[in-house]
Design a protein around this motif. Structure first.
Motif, mmCIF file in Angstrom:
data_model
loop_
_atom_site.group_PDB
_atom_site.id
_atom_site.type_symbol
_atom_site.label_atom_id
_atom_site.label_comp_id
_atom_site.label_asym_id
_atom_site.label_seq_id
_atom_site.Cartn_x
_atom_site.Cartn_y
_atom_site.Cartn_z
ATOM 1 N N LEU A 169 0.828 -1.209 0.000
ATOM 2 C CA LEU A 169 0.000 0.000 0.000
ATOM 3 C C LEU A 169 0.859 1.256 0.000
ATOM 4 C CD1 LEU A 169 -2.748 1.402 0.173
ATOM 5 C CD2 LEU A 169 -2.633 1.151 2.670
ATOM 6 N N ILE A 170 1.900 1.293 0.815
ATOM 7 C CA ILE A 170 2.781 2.460 0.855
ATOM 8 C C ILE A 170 3.527 2.611 -0.464
ATOM 9 C CG2 ILE A 170 4.809 3.477 1.960
ATOM 10 C CD1 ILE A 170 2.246 3.699 3.603
ATOM 11 N N MET A 171 3.964 1.494 -1.040
ATOM 12 C CA MET A 171 4.614 1.547 -2.356
ATOM 13 C C MET A 171 3.698 2.181 -3.385
ATOM 14 S SD MET A 171 6.507 -2.125 -2.864
ATOM 15 C CE MET A 171 6.476 -1.837 -4.633
ATOM 16 N N ILE A 172 2.437 1.769 -3.358
ATOM 17 C CA ILE A 172 1.479 2.324 -4.309
ATOM 18 C C ILE A 172 1.264 3.811 -4.052
ATOM 19 C CG2 ILE A 172 -0.967 2.309 -4.960
ATOM 20 C CD1 ILE A 172 -0.898 -0.750 -4.578
ATOM 21 N N LEU A 173 0.990 4.166 -2.812
ATOM 22 C CA LEU A 173 0.638 5.545 -2.481
ATOM 23 C C LEU A 173 1.761 6.530 -2.784
ATOM 24 C CD1 LEU A 173 -1.289 4.951 0.862
ATOM 25 C CD2 LEU A 173 -2.244 5.956 -1.233
ATOM 26 N N THR A 174 2.995 6.082 -2.749
ATOM 27 C CA THR A 174 4.117 6.987 -3.005
ATOM 28 C C THR A 174 4.504 7.058 -4.483
ATOM 29 O OG1 THR A 174 5.632 5.184 -2.400
ATOM 30 C CG2 THR A 174 5.130 6.812 -0.708
ATOM 31 N N HIS A 175 3.845 6.253 -5.325
ATOM 32 C CA HIS A 175 4.242 6.222 -6.730
ATOM 33 C C HIS A 175 3.075 6.386 -7.698
ATOM 34 C CE1 HIS A 175 7.780 4.129 -4.860
ATOM 35 N NE2 HIS A 175 8.373 5.026 -5.628
ATOM 36 N N ILE A 176 1.984 6.978 -7.219
ATOM 37 C CA ILE A 176 0.840 7.244 -8.092
ATOM 38 C C ILE A 176 0.563 8.747 -8.107
ATOM 39 C CG2 ILE A 176 -0.170 4.964 -7.798
ATOM 40 C CD1 ILE A 176 -2.036 6.049 -5.693
ATOM 41 N N SER A 177 -0.334 9.159 -8.977
ATOM 42 C CA SER A 177 -0.625 10.580 -9.114
ATOM 43 C C SER A 177 -1.397 11.107 -7.905
ATOM 44 C CB SER A 177 -1.444 10.822 -10.381
ATOM 45 O OG SER A 177 -2.768 10.312 -10.216
ATOM 46 N N HIS A 178 -1.448 12.411 -7.787
ATOM 47 C CA HIS A 178 -2.175 13.030 -6.674
ATOM 48 C C HIS A 178 -3.649 12.614 -6.682
ATOM 49 C CE1 HIS A 178 -3.562 16.036 -3.798
ATOM 50 N NE2 HIS A 178 -4.510 16.346 -4.673
ATOM 51 N N THR A 179 -4.280 12.653 -7.836
ATOM 52 C CA THR A 179 -5.699 12.303 -7.931
ATOM 53 C C THR A 179 -5.935 10.855 -7.543
ATOM 54 O OG1 THR A 179 -6.024 13.930 -9.689
ATOM 55 C CG2 THR A 179 -7.691 12.210 -9.491
ATOM 56 N N GLU A 180 -5.067 9.959 -8.026
ATOM 57 C CA GLU A 180 -5.183 8.544 -7.667
ATOM 58 C C GLU A 180 -4.977 8.339 -6.168
ATOM 59 O OE1 GLU A 180 -3.491 6.593 -11.849
ATOM 60 O OE2 GLU A 180 -2.105 7.242 -10.267
ATOM 61 N N ARG A 181 -3.997 9.058 -5.608
ATOM 62 C CA ARG A 181 -3.687 8.930 -4.182
ATOM 63 C C ARG A 181 -4.853 9.403 -3.324
ATOM 64 N NH1 ARG A 181 0.604 12.104 -4.161
ATOM 65 N NH2 ARG A 181 1.959 10.388 -4.826
ATOM 66 N N LEU A 182 -5.419 10.540 -3.677
ATOM 67 C CA LEU A 182 -6.537 11.081 -2.912
ATOM 68 C C LEU A 182 -7.739 10.140 -2.967
ATOM 69 C CD1 LEU A 182 -7.787 13.448 -1.307
ATOM 70 C CD2 LEU A 182 -8.444 14.450 -3.523
ATOM 71 N N TYR A 183 -8.050 9.640 -4.140
ATOM 72 C CA TYR A 183 -9.192 8.731 -4.313
ATOM 73 C C TYR A 183 -8.996 7.467 -3.487
ATOM 74 C CZ TYR A 183 -12.484 5.563 -6.617
ATOM 75 O OH TYR A 183 -13.474 4.659 -6.879
ATOM 76 N N LEU A 184 -7.783 6.906 -3.522
ATOM 77 C CA LEU A 184 -7.495 5.682 -2.781
ATOM 78 C C LEU A 184 -7.612 5.906 -1.277
ATOM 79 C CD1 LEU A 184 -6.613 2.731 -2.851
ATOM 80 C CD2 LEU A 184 -4.242 3.500 -3.030
ATOM 81 N N LEU A 185 -7.099 7.032 -0.790
ATOM 82 C CA LEU A 185 -7.150 7.315 0.642
ATOM 83 C C LEU A 185 -8.570 7.622 1.116
ATOM 84 C CD1 LEU A 185 -3.870 9.367 1.096
ATOM 85 C CD2 LEU A 185 -4.382 7.124 2.088
ATOM 86 N N LEU A 186 -9.366 8.281 0.291
ATOM 87 C CA LEU A 186 -10.755 8.545 0.669
ATOM 88 C C LEU A 186 -11.522 7.235 0.828
ATOM 89 C CD1 LEU A 186 -11.609 11.646 -1.567
ATOM 90 C CD2 LEU A 186 -11.302 11.603 0.923
ATOM 91 N N GLY A 187 -11.273 6.300 -0.061
ATOM 92 C CA GLY A 187 -11.902 4.994 0.060
ATOM 93 C C GLY A 187 -11.411 4.239 1.272
ATOM 94 N N MET A 188 -10.113 4.351 1.549
ATOM 95 C CA MET A 188 -9.543 3.674 2.703
ATOM 96 C C MET A 188 -10.094 4.252 4.006
ATOM 97 S SD MET A 188 -5.543 3.205 3.723
ATOM 98 C CE MET A 188 -5.112 2.252 5.196
ATOM 99 N N ARG A 189 -10.230 5.566 4.064
ATOM 100 C CA ARG A 189 -10.767 6.202 5.277
ATOM 101 C C ARG A 189 -12.195 5.728 5.557
ATOM 102 N NH1 ARG A 189 -10.408 12.629 5.703
ATOM 103 N NH2 ARG A 189 -11.945 12.542 4.018
ATOM 104 N N GLN A 190 -12.920 5.437 4.509
ATOM 105 C CA GLN A 190 -14.305 5.011 4.672
ATOM 106 C C GLN A 190 -14.420 3.567 5.157
ATOM 107 O OE1 GLN A 190 -16.601 5.516 1.108
ATOM 108 N NE2 GLN A 190 -18.491 4.756 2.015
ATOM 109 N N HIS A 191 -13.453 2.712 4.776
ATOM 110 C CA HIS A 191 -13.614 1.287 5.037
ATOM 111 C C HIS A 191 -12.613 0.694 6.025
ATOM 112 C CE1 HIS A 191 -15.535 1.769 0.970
ATOM 113 N NE2 HIS A 191 -16.484 1.105 1.613
#
Length: 224
Positions: A169-191
């Motif tokens: 997860l950290i590997m992904i979050l540090t190597h994707i675009s800002h929009t992708e990162r924000l979308y992924l974290l918003l989903g993670m915060r929800q679940h």
């Protein structure tokens, strides 16, 4: 290929490409007169190979099998390529062992051989990942809804040990675009549990450029 449909490969492949490139550069620029640095960097290569092995096993078991259950007559070219990659991983692991066992005179040559073979493995993986992100993805879209594709992805995540889950997860979050990162974290915060989410943010804050972190944290607050 651009589509509003969900592409299961995009984010993990961004992380894998970055890890492969970083590892290759590190291996090629190490101090080959420093035994500890050689040891540490060979461990990095070994870790990358383990990551690649787990990744292809997950794709075999969860993605390829899901496609074949839906349509056994579909040809998945990447099945054969995965077998070739497993062979290459074993070959590279043998080269790592040779580097570890070589004397000082032989080691420079062994390290260069490992570097070149790793570069070829990475080059092949880059082409392979493109096929998965286009051809394989189209098969998934033809056979499954986005919700079903997300369920396949969650099965992959569930097959990982917790430590591996966080690392990937950290590997992904540090190597994707800002929009992708924000979308992924918003989903993670929800679940995800709050403590798990906060731990990820703490690690991410240390790894992202300050400007990226400030923009991300601000938008997470706004979206709360």
């Amino acid at each position: 290929m651009y589509c509003n449909r969900y592409n299961i490969y995009t984010l993990i492949h961004k992380a894998l490409r970055a890890s492969m490139c970083d590892t290759l550069v590190i291996l090629g620029s190490l101090d080959d007169t420093d035994p500890q640095e050689i040891k540490d960097h060979l461990e990095l290569v070994s870790d990358l190979l383990t990551l690649c092995q787990h990744h292809l096993e997950h794709e075999n078991h969860f993605i390829h099998e899901a496609i074949q259950r839906q349509n056994p007559h579909l040809h998945i070219a990447t099945v054969q390529e995965h077998q070739e990659h497993e062979y290459c991983i074993r070959k590279l692991s043998t080269l790592i062992a040779q580097c570890q066992l070589s004397n000082a005179t032989q080691q420079q040559s062994a390290l260069l051989t490992l570097y070149r073979e790793l570069a070829l493995f990475i080059a092949d993986n880059f082409e392979h990942m493109h096929v998965e992100e286009t051809h394989n993805t189209q098969m998934l879209w033809d056979l499954f809804s986005d919700e079903e594709i997300h369920q396949i992805e969650q099965q992959i995540v569930g097959a990982m040990e917790p430590i591996e889950q966080q690392r990937v997860l950290i590997m992904i979050l540090t190597h994707i675009s800002h929009t992708e990162r924000l979308y992924l974290l918003l989903g993670m915060r929800q679940h995800a549990p709050a403590d798990v989410f906060n731990d990820v943010l703490s690690i991410l804050q240390l790894q992202l450029p300050a400007s990226h972190w400030q923009k991300l944290s601000s938008e997470l607050i706004q979206a709360a």
